[in-house]
Design a protein around this motif. Structure first.
Motif, mmCIF file in Angstrom:
data_model
loop_
_atom_site.group_PDB
_atom_site.id
_atom_site.type_symbol
_atom_site.label_atom_id
_atom_site.label_comp_id
_atom_site.label_asym_id
_atom_site.label_seq_id
_atom_site.Cartn_x
_atom_site.Cartn_y
_atom_site.Cartn_z
ATOM 1 N N UNK A 110 9.738 -0.942 -3.551
ATOM 2 C CA UNK A 110 8.487 -1.448 -4.091
ATOM 3 C C UNK A 110 7.412 -1.761 -3.081
ATOM 4 N N UNK A 111 7.466 -1.152 -1.894
ATOM 5 C CA UNK A 111 6.401 -1.363 -0.927
ATOM 6 C C UNK A 111 5.125 -0.669 -1.406
ATOM 7 N N UNK A 112 4.005 -1.005 -0.792
ATOM 8 C CA UNK A 112 2.710 -0.451 -1.196
ATOM 9 C C UNK A 112 2.773 1.073 -1.297
ATOM 10 N N UNK A 113 2.351 1.594 -2.453
ATOM 11 C CA UNK A 113 2.365 3.041 -2.679
ATOM 12 C C UNK A 113 1.448 3.362 -3.850
ATOM 13 N N UNK A 114 0.590 4.356 -3.671
ATOM 14 C CA UNK A 114 -0.275 4.833 -4.749
ATOM 15 C C UNK A 114 -0.179 6.348 -4.799
ATOM 16 N N UNK A 115 0.213 6.900 -5.949
ATOM 17 C CA UNK A 115 0.281 8.346 -6.126
ATOM 18 C C UNK A 115 -0.370 8.711 -7.458
ATOM 19 N N UNK A 116 -0.758 9.959 -7.606
ATOM 20 C CA UNK A 116 -1.368 10.428 -8.843
ATOM 21 C C UNK A 116 -0.762 11.762 -9.257
ATOM 22 N N UNK A 117 -0.858 12.045 -10.536
ATOM 23 C CA UNK A 117 -0.405 13.329 -11.069
ATOM 24 C C UNK A 117 -1.359 14.423 -10.612
ATOM 25 N N UNK A 118 -0.806 15.545 -10.132
ATOM 26 C CA UNK A 118 -1.598 16.666 -9.647
ATOM 27 C C UNK A 118 -1.751 17.695 -10.767
ATOM 28 N N UNK A 119 -2.962 17.821 -11.307
ATOM 29 C CA UNK A 119 -3.211 18.738 -12.416
ATOM 30 C C UNK A 119 -2.944 20.195 -12.027
ATOM 31 N N UNK A 120 -3.253 20.557 -10.793
ATOM 32 C CA UNK A 120 -3.117 21.954 -10.376
ATOM 33 C C UNK A 120 -1.659 22.388 -10.276
ATOM 34 N N UNK A 121 -0.824 21.542 -9.706
ATOM 35 C CA UNK A 121 0.585 21.903 -9.515
ATOM 36 C C UNK A 121 1.481 21.392 -10.634
ATOM 37 N N UNK A 135 7.515 -9.073 -4.764
ATOM 38 C CA UNK A 135 7.808 -9.454 -3.386
ATOM 39 C C UNK A 135 8.561 -8.313 -2.732
ATOM 40 N N UNK A 136 8.177 -7.976 -1.502
ATOM 41 C CA UNK A 136 8.851 -6.879 -0.806
ATOM 42 C C UNK A 136 9.253 -7.324 0.600
ATOM 43 N N UNK A 137 10.566 -7.296 0.848
ATOM 44 C CA UNK A 137 11.089 -7.634 2.178
ATOM 45 C C UNK A 137 12.101 -6.556 2.589
ATOM 46 N N UNK A 138 11.900 -5.337 2.151
ATOM 47 C CA UNK A 138 12.827 -4.265 2.474
ATOM 48 C C UNK A 138 14.212 -4.525 1.909
ATOM 49 N N UNK A 139 15.218 -4.190 2.685
ATOM 50 C CA UNK A 139 16.605 -4.328 2.227
ATOM 51 C C UNK A 139 17.049 -5.787 2.119
#
Length: 267
Positions: free
Chosen positions: A78-89, A67-71
């Motif tokens: 924990x708001x929506x977020x998708x990241x990936x590992x960057x092989x090049x850097x 559940x996410x309601x900010x502060x």
């Protein structure tokens, strides 16, 4: 030839798995702010805590559903977020956060929540379920497919069940989510196994009254009148082997185990 495992950790709990996320973020060298008084100049220190070697950050995935309601709701992240590992850097982490929006009266309005009609509760459960399933399918599962784990670890919390005070998921939602995570990790990605660790949930008994028992030809039949409202989710008297009066934690664990076993019900 032995290969290094690729570990996917998925935390589903009404609160964000910020502690596990911090451990995963520290697999990559970074600068952490020190807890200084606001009147002081900001100070940072280098932080790097690998588990096995310098490739940990690309071989680890963390997903969290909460559940996410900010502060206004702990821990405020924990708001929506998708990241990936960057092989090049060689930077970044494999991460997927899913923030669920509040529906209906929450923990700060316990009186209203307690007085809700059963029909209104069913509506809120339907809304919460639809959002969960949509975000799991559109955000979390594609991220897991891309990562291709060899092991899935579930941090399994059930305090978002409608029997508790925070949200409006059902045991059927937990069974569905568990089954879909296992299907993608094991069947599609070829993961060697799944480990589930119980996190939490509070309601051992349900505030919803069980259906009245009927006697027929000397035999007690646990069947509610079809005109009466059934609690949201599965049939409380048949699916997953729940018993009348079981609370959200009990019902959710039963549904979760059914999802792990890949069966639609317990006989």
């Amino acid at each position: 030839k032995d290969t290094k495992p690729r570990i996917a950790i998925v935390d589903f709990d009404v609160h964000h798995g910020n502690g596990t996320e911090a451990c995963v973020r520290n697999l990559s060298p970074n600068m952490q702010p020190l807890p200084m008084p606001s009147s002081w100049c900001p100070r940072y220190e280098a932080s790097y805590k690998p588990w096995l070697d310098e490739d940990d950050q690309k071989d680890t995935f963390f997903g969290s559903v909460q559940l996410y309601i900010g502060e206004h709701f702990y821990p405020g992240s924990g708001n929506d977020e998708v990241t990936t590992y960057d092989e090049e850097t060689g930077t970044g982490i494999n991460l997927c956060n899913i923030g669920l929006a509040p529906v209906g009266p929450g923990p700060c309005d316990a009186t209203t929540r307690h007085r809700m009609s059963e029909k209104q509760k069913a509506i809120y459960c339907s809304q919460a379920s639809a959002e969960l399933r949509n975000k799991i399918e559109s955000l979390l599962l594609p991220a897991i497919r891309s990562f291709q784990p060899t092991l899935l670890i579930l941090s399994s919390g059930f305090d978002a069940h409608y029997d508790d005070i925070y949200h409006y998921l059902t045991e059927e939602d937990f069974a569905w989510m568990t089954e879909r995570l296992c299907e993608v990790a094991v069947d599609e990605c070829g993961a060697h196994g799944v480990i589930s660790i119980l996190e939490g949930g509070y309601s051992l008994s349900s505030p919803i009254k069980p259906p009245k028992l009927k006697k027929k030809i000397g035999i007690t039949a646990n069947k509610a009148s079809p005109e009466k409202f059934q609690p949201p989710g599965s049939d409380p008297l048949t699916r997953y082997a729940q018993e009348p009066g079981d609370g959200g934690l009990v019902k959710s664990v039963l549904g979760h185990v059914a999802g792990l076993a890949g069966v639609p019900w317990w006989k």
